[in-house]
Design a protein around this motif. Structure first.
Motif: not given
Length: 590
Positions: A30-57
């Motif tokens: 039943d899943l369908a994409v809500k929003h996605e980017w084809a590329l990393v947005p301008h002026k941003w660069e990928w660093q790596g996986p998110a920290p395992a202990n990260h919490h999200v507001d």
């Protein structure tokens, strides 16, 4: 730097982590994409996986039940020829129109419960259209069928945890507008560019004297010639003809509000120094500081932006009460054992705080940005009788980003949100006097997100017709035009840390225009009339003759000369700059 990132998620494994019971509503198929980017947005660069202990507001924006009715009401009470003009909504009436339906609320609760969320931990906005909750990152990844990563901004070095794509069950797409943080990479620090110190090497405690020499303004008024390069409250009073007007409705509730973020603190000692130098009759007056969600106002850290805003709003509107809202908001950070929680979306906090009160200022100015979903919150402010001004930005036609992020990397002119929101009044910048000119950094153009609103249907096409095929394909001619209006934006004398700085940017233009609107609200309220509320339907119709048309200047960007200021509305100065006396005469007839 552009990097293509491929995210692979094993949905069946994720869904099984909260139990083996299958659900036809929330199952894998039943899943369908809500929003996605084809590329990393301008002026941003990928660093790596998110920290395992990260919490999200996590913030979930729900579909508002009667949004169309709210917007229709907004336009009716803001249209000077409509029978409902000035009949603004109460807090209760506005909330009734934006509250989600019971079906929407129940569907979201069922989904969250399915993923093991404690429903009692959810915080709700006043109308129930925003949900806030803190969850472990792994649980959010399960809910959104995605994987978060760490990204770094190439210029500011800000670090965020985001995803390039997220999915929801199809049955929820009509109930959820947006979820944050997910694919929105905007950093509030980008909006620092809306002001700049113009002569940092020549700070002093004196300003250029006029020596009695004056020039004639557009209405024949005398303006000190020094105002060509050195702007003070007296310059603005003379240029925009507020000189001699004494506010009368301060004891009848008229107020002006200034929104502050990015640890920008208003300094009380600097305000008194400013009054002593530029508005002696206001010495002893102060601005009221209201803390939103724990916001501070550290007197050891005077802020250029905060001091600019409050010194010029109060410098123009004294003795009208000024309210400075300090909301905690800094560049995004990683929430781990050594860094504080993320506070990269405080804008929604401020809007919800203001809307949660029955009583609020009639005029607002701010210079910072946020999520497009906030546009509907501005509609609520307008429907309740508030006029909201925003700096158009300091990026000329390019907003500092001239490329698309859809994989094609096409060049495109992109004005910034929230100036592009059709429910706010965006303010561009001018400089010099007799005549005023549009300044090169004044951001203007056409939204690629919001269509042209009805109130611009008469004003914008003549500009497009004169433009012809110039820049064809580089902008969206059917988009909402920016800016709406303009005001001085260079050479403002601001006291910071006890010393005078010369400051410029559309961050100077917005509080200037807002100050004049606050005086007009004072004029209205003192006559027993309602506040102006959402301005644009008035400005683009019967209000247009009250402006001084600006026909000089251009706003280069993206390797082009940009748009030119021309007769009528244009995409650098909008309708022009305000004439207070003309507006008074106009409003006296409404």
């Amino acid at each position: 730097m552009w990097k293509r990132i491929f995210v692979v998620v094993c949905t069946s494994t994720i869904l099984s982590s909260f139990g083996t019971a299958a659900s036809p509503l929330y199952g894998r198929a039943d899943l369908a994409v809500k929003h996605e980017w084809a590329l990393v947005p301008h002026k941003w660069e990928w660093q790596g996986p998110a920290p395992a202990n990260h919490h999200v507001d996590l913030r979930i924006g729900l579909k508002q039940g009667k949004l169309d009715e709210l917007i229709a009401t907004l336009y009716e009470v803001s249209d000077p020829i409509h029978a409902r003009y000035g009949q603004h909504l109460t807090k209760t009436q506005a909330e009734a129109l934006v509250a989600p339906t019971e079906e929407t609320t129940q569907a979201i609760h069922d989904w969250l419960d399915f993923h093991g969320v404690d429903l009692s931990s959810i915080a709700y906005s006043p109308a129930g259209d925003w949900l806030s909750l803190q969850l472990p990152l792994a649980q959010v990844e399960t809910m959104l069928s995605t994987k978060y990563h760490t990204y770094r901004h190439l210029e500011t070095k800000d670090t965020v945890v985001r995803t390039l794509s997220y999915s929801l069950p199809r049955a929820l797409h009509d109930h959820i507008d947006v979820i944050h943080p997910t694919t929105m990479f905007g950093s509030m620090r980008d909006f620092r560019a809306t002001f700049h110190v113009t002569d940092d090497s020549a700070r002093s405690d004196t300003v250029v004297a006029s020596n009695g020499t004056t020039v004639k303004g557009p209405a024949g008024q005398d303006i000190p010639v020094s105002c060509n390069t050195t702007v003070t409250p007296a310059c603005l009073q003379a240029l925009y003809r507020t000189e001699g007007y004494v506010p009368k409705a301060a004891n009848k509730g008229n107020r002006i509000g200034i929104a502050g973020y990015l640890e920008q603190f208003v300094n009380f000692a600097d305000l008194q120094t400013f009054f002593t130098m530029f508005r002696p009759d206001a010495v002893g007056a102060n601005v009221t500081v209201i803390s939103v969600d724990g916001g501070l106002n550290d007197q050891t850290m005077p802020g250029d932006e905060a001091n600019l805003d409050t010194q010029y709003t109060e410098g123009l509107t004294f003795p009208t009460p000024n309210v400075y809202y300090t909301t905690p908001g800094t560049a995004p950070t990683i929430n781990d054992s050594v860094t504080p929680p993320q506070r990269d979306e405080p804008y929604i906090d401020w809007l919800q705080f203001v809307l949660s009160h029955d009583d609020m200022p009639q005029t607002f100015t701010t210079s910072y940005g946020g999520d497009e979903r906030a546009c509907n919150l501005f509609a609520q402010l307008g429907a309740r009788g508030a006029s909201v001004m925003f700096s158009s930005g300091d990026g000329g036609v390019g907003a500092g980003t001239c490329g698309t992020n859809d994989g094609t990397n096409r060049t495109i002119f992109q004005p910034v949100f929230p100036a592009t929101c059709p429910f706010v009044t965006s303010v561009g910048a001018t400089f010099h006097i007799a005549p005023e000119r549009g300044i090169d950094f004044s951001q203007g153009g056409f939204s690629v997100y919001f269509p042209r609103p009805l109130y611009q249907e008469a004003a914008v096409p003549p500009f497009l017709n004169r433009l012809g095929s110039t820049y064809a394909g580089l902008f969206n001619p059917a988009g909402r035009g920016v800016p709406d209006v303009s005001a001085q934006g260079e050479g403002f004398q601001v006291v910071v840390g006890g010393r005078v700085e010369s400051v410029g940017g559309t961050s100077a233009s917005s509080p200037t225009f807002a100050g004049i609107i606050s005086l007009l609200n004072d004029f209205r309220i003192s006559q027993g009339k309602p506040s102006l509320g959402f301005l644009n339907p008035l400005l683009y119709s019967v209000g247009a003759p009250a402006f001084t048309d600006i026909t000089l200047g251009n706003n280069p960007g993206c390797g082009t000369p940009g748009f030119n200021a021309t007769e009528g509305w244009d995409a650098i100065t909008g309708l022009g700059t305000p004439d207070f006396v003309n507006f008074q005469e106009l409003l006296g007839r409404l």
